[in-house]
Motif scaffolding. Structure first.
Motif, PDB file in Angstrom:
ATOM      1  N   CYS A   6      38.807  41.536  44.903  1.00  0.00           N
ATOM      2  CA  CYS A   6      39.862  42.182  44.041  1.00  0.00           C
ATOM      3  C   CYS A   6      40.628  43.188  44.677  1.00  0.00           C
ATOM      4  O   CYS A   6      40.494  44.478  44.057  1.00  0.00           O
ATOM      5  N   ASP A  39      41.745  38.185  44.109  1.00  0.00           N
ATOM      6  CA  ASP A  39      42.303  38.333  42.848  1.00  0.00           C
ATOM      7  C   ASP A  39      43.594  39.378  43.763  1.00  0.00           C
ATOM      8  O   ASP A  39      43.448  40.578  44.137  1.00  0.00           O
ATOM      9  N   ASP A 226      32.823  39.753  40.606  1.00  0.00           N
ATOM     10  CA  ASP A 226      33.893  40.447  41.141  1.00  0.00           C
ATOM     11  C   ASP A 226      33.783  41.669  41.974  1.00  0.00           C
ATOM     12  O   ASP A 226      32.708  42.569  41.468  1.00  0.00           O
TER      13      ASP A 226
END
Length: 283
Positions: A6, A39, A226
């Motif tokens: 991310c 992401d 994540d």
């Protein structure tokens, strides 16, 4: 096992604008590591997130020719979703739906009921355009605003998402409020109750609390995590300045210790971490 890197979450709060070429080079380095998903950016108002105002330009500079990693972009409303859906390179649209009414208003300037209506429209848009909606249940483990929170409330939100056909739900520890005692029961209850949904963990931690959180989620059946290299970023509303994103290095260490095959290129990871240290100034 799916690892979602991310950099968007890590970069979005930085005060000094990261040049587009620097962002693009860093993301291209991450694309060689072998993460399931990156992401990478967001299609939101540049007034809200000025750091990511160049997401479309960054996307144009990414080399996707030799990677299996899929791209995820965060959106905050239907307009952002329609913009993101125009890009064929993007596989996932991510939307933060909060179980806290207060945080929903602060984060996306709308009520939770309006946000749920947006989720329905975004899911339909994704179905039409060959994308997949990832719904983040922010404040999933509690919140600092005094809004009601309980496992039953999280379950109720999940039930509404399941009824809409949403297939990926990430429980998000927005301000680092989670503990093993809250993580384990939630995943243990939700995963068997909603077999059509893939559940993820977006955990925020301090440097000393990460292992118990990862372990609790993994042992309860979560197989989607994540992280952000260096543990940088996270929610600016967290009271503890040491609370940040789950460090990808820690995720990899834990999962490797328990023998979970990850299929990552560790040399590429080292190169990406070197690039990250220049952006985020960690060691």
């Amino acid at each position: 096992m799916k690892l979602i890197e991310c950099p968007r979450d890590a970069m979005q709060g930085l005060p000094d604008f990261i040049p587009t070429a620097t962002k693009t080079a860093y993301l291209n380095a991450l694309l060689h590591v072998g993460f399931d998903t990156l992401d990478f950016g967001s299609f939101v108002s540049p007034k809200a997130i000025p750091q990511l105002r160049d997401t479309a330009e960054v996307l144009a500079g990414l080399d996707l020719s030799t990677t299996q990693t899929k791209l995820l972009a965060i959106v905050a409303n239907q307009r952002g979703a329609e913009t993101a859906a125009q890009h064929p390179e993007i596989s996932y649209l991510g939307f933060p739906l909060s179980v806290s009414e207060t945080f929903q208003r602060r984060n996306t300037n709308q009520t939770t009921s309006k946000a749920l209506a947006d989720v329905a429209a975004m899911h339909e848009l994704c179905e039409r355009t060959g994308k997949t909606l990832v719904t983040y249940l922010s404040m999933g483990f509690g919140n600092p605003y005094g809004d009601a929170w309980s496992p039953e409330i999280v379950t109720d939100f999940t039930q509404q998402l399941a009824a809409l056909g949403v297939r990926i739900v990430a429980l998000s520890d927005t301000v680092g409020a989670s503990t093993a005692a809250t993580i384990a029961p939630l995943f243990s209850a939700l995963i068997p109750a909603f077999p059509a949904i893939e559940f993820g963990a977006h955990l925020h931690t301090t440097p000393t609390s990460w292992r118990e959180k990862v372990s609790a989620a993994y042992e309860a059946g979560c197989r989607r995590f994540d992280g952000a290299i260096g543990g940088f970023g996270g929610c600016p509303m967290a009271a503890d300045e040491l609370t940040g994103n789950m460090a990808t290095e820690n995720l990899i260490a834990y999962l490797s210790e328990i023998g979970e095959p990850l299929g990552l290129d560790l040399d590429a990871l080292a190169r990406a971490r070197g690039a990250a240290s220049g952006i985020f100034a960690f060691h």
